[in-house]
Design a protein around this motif. Structure first.
Motif, PDB file in Angstrom:
ATOM      1  N   GLY A  35       0.805  -1.208   0.000  1.00  0.00           N
ATOM      2  CA  GLY A  35       0.000   0.000   0.000  1.00  0.00           C
ATOM      3  C   GLY A  35       0.839   1.260   0.000  1.00  0.00           C
TER       4      GLY A  35
ATOM      5  N   TYR B 293     -12.983   2.729   3.873  1.00  0.00           N
ATOM      6  CA  TYR B 293     -11.784   2.008   3.458  1.00  0.00           C
ATOM      7  C   TYR B 293     -11.263   1.103   4.576  1.00  0.00           C
TER       8      TYR B 293
ATOM      9  N   GLY C 180     -10.710  -2.585   4.081  1.00  0.00           N
ATOM     10  CA  GLY C 180      -9.356  -3.083   4.289  1.00  0.00           C
ATOM     11  C   GLY C 180      -9.324  -4.254   5.248  1.00  0.00           C
TER      12      GLY C 180
ATOM     13  N   THR D  57      -5.042   1.344  -2.674  1.00  0.00           N
ATOM     14  CA  THR D  57      -3.960   1.873  -1.832  1.00  0.00           C
ATOM     15  C   THR D  57      -4.348   1.889  -0.366  1.00  0.00           C
ATOM     16  N   TRP D  58      -5.494   2.473  -0.062  1.00  0.00           N
ATOM     17  CA  TRP D  58      -5.867   2.656   1.343  1.00  0.00           C
ATOM     18  C   TRP D  58      -6.433   1.399   1.970  1.00  0.00           C
ATOM     19  N   GLN D  59      -7.009   0.530   1.173  1.00  0.00           N
ATOM     20  CA  GLN D  59      -7.391  -0.776   1.718  1.00  0.00           C
ATOM     21  C   GLN D  59      -6.144  -1.550   2.154  1.00  0.00           C
ATOM     22  N   LEU D  60      -5.105  -1.519   1.338  1.00  0.00           N
ATOM     23  CA  LEU D  60      -3.868  -2.213   1.676  1.00  0.00           C
ATOM     24  C   LEU D  60      -3.226  -1.621   2.928  1.00  0.00           C
ATOM     25  N   ILE D  61      -3.104  -0.291   2.972  1.00  0.00           N
ATOM     26  CA  ILE D  61      -2.443   0.353   4.111  1.00  0.00           C
ATOM     27  C   ILE D  61      -3.212   0.102   5.401  1.00  0.00           C
TER      28      ILE D  61
ATOM     29  N   THR E   7       1.997  -7.481  -5.216  1.00  0.00           N
ATOM     30  CA  THR E   7       1.001  -6.627  -4.553  1.00  0.00           C
ATOM     31  C   THR E   7       0.910  -5.261  -5.233  1.00  0.00           C
TER      32      THR E   7
ATOM     33  N   TYR F  25      -1.762  -5.093  -8.115  1.00  0.00           N
ATOM     34  CA  TYR F  25      -2.990  -4.353  -7.823  1.00  0.00           C
ATOM     35  C   TYR F  25      -3.117  -3.132  -8.719  1.00  0.00           C
TER      36      TYR F  25
END
Length: 291
Positions: free
Chosen positions: A43, A62, A66, A175-179, A215, A219
């Motif tokens: 992310g 998110y 996430g 991005t924010w789901q991963l982070i 990843t 993604y």
């Protein structure tokens, strides 16, 4: 169009390598930690590409997505990968589109097409053959439950995206789901597993492949492709279990019984059929809450 399809296909193909990279190069006794690092680091790489911070209301959504699509999914994915052949784990996980079709009929009242109902039945039969067929290498029960649990978790998250609407661009959402998923999973991994051993050169290469290619890049090209091709391109995700199965049988010597191969074919055929049919509109559209 063909160029976009080929580039998009790289994402699922890279996901298919995840199982072999994890079991051969990374600490398999720390599946939660590997999942947290994969999500958080991937992310952050995407954030460097698209450094935009969404609104707080959007960030809350998110965080929910996430948790479902990244934290729970990655944790259970690596538990499954550690306990069963990668091709089997990937194929069980690939039934997610069929679960989405079923959940959509309940949560957003989007009735499935009759062909999708038939595909769902075929997919369930395929999973039964995979799990219940006599084999010298019977699937591990915990691994099976983890694969199915991760699939259901991501399916719920996918339906919630459909219900809430897309808050922002696909890359921002990924991005924010991963982070946030990584941040949620990291303390759980610390409490349950502790710190893994210091990575050697092989582990560093595995983390590099998983984070940068499996990843961040995967993604990125996947979300870019879906935004251009539309949701019907979800059938391209079938490349993931196909690649995982090929790697497992050719490189790692994984053995499946005849009926398990039939099950794999049934599952992949069911998914290709199910996602290729145009979905019906919701019977009674659910109002989308304001951001």
């Amino acid at each position: 169009m063909l160029r976009t399809i080929l580039i998009t296909l790289l994402g699922p193909m890279l996901w298919g390598s995840t199982y072999a990279v994890f079991t051969e190069m990374l600490p398999v006794e720390h599946p939660f930690f590997v999942g947290a690092i994969r999500a958080l680091a991937g992310g952050l790489v995407l954030l460097a590409i698209n450094p935009r911070i969404p609104r707080m209301a959007t960030m809350g959504r998110y965080a929910v997505l996430g948790t479902l699509n990244m934290a729970l999914f990655f944790a259970l994915l690596f538990v499954a990968a550690a306990r069963m052949p990668g091709g089997l784990a990937a194929t069980l996980g690939a039934v997610q589109p069929l679960v989405v079709i079923a959940l959509s009929s309940v949560l957003i009242r989007r009735l499935p097409h009759p062909v999708q109902v038939g595909a769902g039945v075929a997919g369930v039969a395929g999973v039964a053959l995979l799990v219940l067929s006599p084999s010298e290498h019977a699937p591990d029960l915990i691994g099976v439950l983890a694969a199915i649990g991760g699939t259901c978790s991501m399916a719920v998250g996918t339906v919630l995206i459909d219900r809430w609407g897309r808050d922002g661009k696909p890359l921002e959402m990924a991005t924010w789901q991963l982070i946030l998923g990584g941040l949620i999973l990291l303390p759980v991994a610390w409490a349950k597993e502790g710190l893994p051993p210091l990575p050697d050169a092989q582990a560093l290469a595995g983390y590099g492949w998983l984070i940068l290619l499996g990843t961040a890049f995967a993604y990125y090209v996947w979300n870019r492709g879906i935004s251009r091709l539309g949701p019907g391109a979800a059938y391209l995700a079938l490349a993931s279990p196909v690649v995982a199965t090929l790697i497992g049988t050719i490189w790692m010597g994984e053995i499946f019984s005849f009926w398990q191969w039939i099950g794999i074919a049934l599952v992949l055929g069911a998914i290709a059929t199910g996602v290729s049919v145009k979905r019906r509109a919701p019977v009674d559209p659910v109002p989308v809450a304001a951001n």
